[in-house]
Design a protein around this motif. Structure first.
Motif, PDB file in Angstrom:
ATOM      1  N   THR A 110     -20.339  42.129  25.725  1.00  0.00           N
ATOM      2  CA  THR A 110     -21.076  41.595  26.762  1.00  0.00           C
ATOM      3  C   THR A 110     -20.070  41.123  27.873  1.00  0.00           C
ATOM      4  O   THR A 110     -18.797  40.874  27.588  1.00  0.00           O
ATOM      5  N   GLU A 142     -28.447  28.011  33.332  1.00  0.00           N
ATOM      6  CA  GLU A 142     -28.814  28.153  34.763  1.00  0.00           C
ATOM      7  C   GLU A 142     -30.541  28.284  34.857  1.00  0.00           C
ATOM      8  O   GLU A 142     -31.262  28.596  33.978  1.00  0.00           O
ATOM      9  N   HIS A 190     -20.207  38.990  31.214  1.00  0.00           N
ATOM     10  CA  HIS A 190     -20.938  38.104  32.191  1.00  0.00           C
ATOM     11  C   HIS A 190     -20.757  38.305  33.381  1.00  0.00           C
ATOM     12  O   HIS A 190     -19.371  38.779  33.857  1.00  0.00           O
ATOM     13  N   ARG A 192     -21.266  37.120  37.547  1.00  0.00           N
ATOM     14  CA  ARG A 192     -21.470  35.879  38.306  1.00  0.00           C
ATOM     15  C   ARG A 192     -21.453  36.390  40.060  1.00  0.00           C
ATOM     16  O   ARG A 192     -20.262  37.214  40.245  1.00  0.00           O
ATOM     17  N   VAL A 202     -25.949  33.977  41.422  1.00  0.00           N
ATOM     18  CA  VAL A 202     -26.792  34.435  40.240  1.00  0.00           C
ATOM     19  C   VAL A 202     -25.731  34.737  39.054  1.00  0.00           C
ATOM     20  O   VAL A 202     -24.499  34.740  39.513  1.00  0.00           O
ATOM     21  N   VAL A 203     -26.015  34.014  37.917  1.00  0.00           N
ATOM     22  CA  VAL A 203     -24.667  33.941  36.730  1.00  0.00           C
ATOM     23  C   VAL A 203     -25.317  34.228  35.523  1.00  0.00           C
ATOM     24  O   VAL A 203     -26.700  33.818  35.289  1.00  0.00           O
ATOM     25  N   SER A 204     -24.735  34.949  34.553  1.00  0.00           N
ATOM     26  CA  SER A 204     -25.268  35.262  33.287  1.00  0.00           C
ATOM     27  C   SER A 204     -24.791  34.131  32.140  1.00  0.00           C
ATOM     28  O   SER A 204     -25.258  34.266  31.267  1.00  0.00           O
ATOM     29  N   GLN A 205     -23.926  33.224  32.383  1.00  0.00           N
ATOM     30  CA  GLN A 205     -23.459  32.422  31.629  1.00  0.00           C
ATOM     31  C   GLN A 205     -24.132  30.861  31.941  1.00  0.00           C
ATOM     32  O   GLN A 205     -24.196  30.577  32.958  1.00  0.00           O
ATOM     33  N   ALA A 217     -30.422  32.790  36.977  1.00  0.00           N
ATOM     34  CA  ALA A 217     -30.095  33.399  35.851  1.00  0.00           C
ATOM     35  C   ALA A 217     -30.196  34.625  36.008  1.00  0.00           C
ATOM     36  O   ALA A 217     -31.149  35.291  36.809  1.00  0.00           O
ATOM     37  N   ILE A 218     -29.381  35.569  35.370  1.00  0.00           N
ATOM     38  CA  ILE A 218     -29.431  37.119  35.304  1.00  0.00           C
ATOM     39  C   ILE A 218     -28.740  37.489  33.949  1.00  0.00           C
ATOM     40  O   ILE A 218     -27.892  36.581  33.465  1.00  0.00           O
ATOM     41  N   ALA A 219     -29.395  38.332  33.363  1.00  0.00           N
ATOM     42  CA  ALA A 219     -28.798  38.898  32.215  1.00  0.00           C
ATOM     43  C   ALA A 219     -27.021  39.364  32.264  1.00  0.00           C
ATOM     44  O   ALA A 219     -26.875  39.973  33.284  1.00  0.00           O
ATOM     45  N   PRO A 220     -26.646  39.481  31.268  1.00  0.00           N
ATOM     46  CA  PRO A 220     -25.173  40.131  31.231  1.00  0.00           C
ATOM     47  C   PRO A 220     -25.379  41.595  31.051  1.00  0.00           C
ATOM     48  O   PRO A 220     -26.332  41.966  30.709  1.00  0.00           O
TER      49      PRO A 220
END
Length: 134
Positions: free
Chosen positions: A111, A43, A113, A115, A37-40, A48-51
């Motif tokens: 923020t 995706e 981010h 991963r 999962v990654v917030s940047q 996708a994941i929230a920062p």
């Protein structure tokens, strides 16, 4: 118990990924496999994941995040800079390793981010959506 056999945990730990780090202000995108999962980036919903959000100065937030990471069983901070923290989380029984990166974006104040990728893809079938929540 099979996990007590010498070298058994090493079978599941894998090697450190080569795409770790921030390149041109971005964490690496996730591969097609479901164990990341990654917030940047752009995706898909599966990756996708929230920062994370913070409301202190960056230096305090980095220090607090490191403190939280180090308090987790099986954690090991591998690298830290003023804007980046990379840690590995190893499971106690089987030695699975999750690679987790945190990037404090200078262009998006407040923020962090994130991963997170599981180093052993068979585990992702069951746990792939939650590797960063040790």
């Amino acid at each position: 118990m099979i996990a007590a056999l010498p070298g058994f945990k090493a079978l599941f730990s894998g090697s450190r990924p080569s795409n770790i780090g921030v390149k041109e202000g971005r964490l690496a995108p996730c591969p097609k496999s479901p164990n990341c999962v990654v917030s940047q980036g752009d995706e898909d919903a599966e990756h996708a994941i929230a920062p994370l959000i913070f409301d202190s100065d960056m230096a305090s937030a980095v220090a607090k995040l490191r403190e939280v990471v180090e308090a987790q069983e099986g954690s090991n901070v591998i690298e830290q800079t003023d804007t980046y923290l990379y840690a590995e989380f190893s499971s106690k029984l089987m030695g699975f390793v999750d690679d987790v990166e945190f990037y404090f974006s200078p262009t998006a104040p407040g923020t962090i981010h994130v991963r997170s990728a599981l180093g052993f893809s068979l585990r992702s079938v069951r746990f792939g959506r939650q590797p960063q929540t040790h």
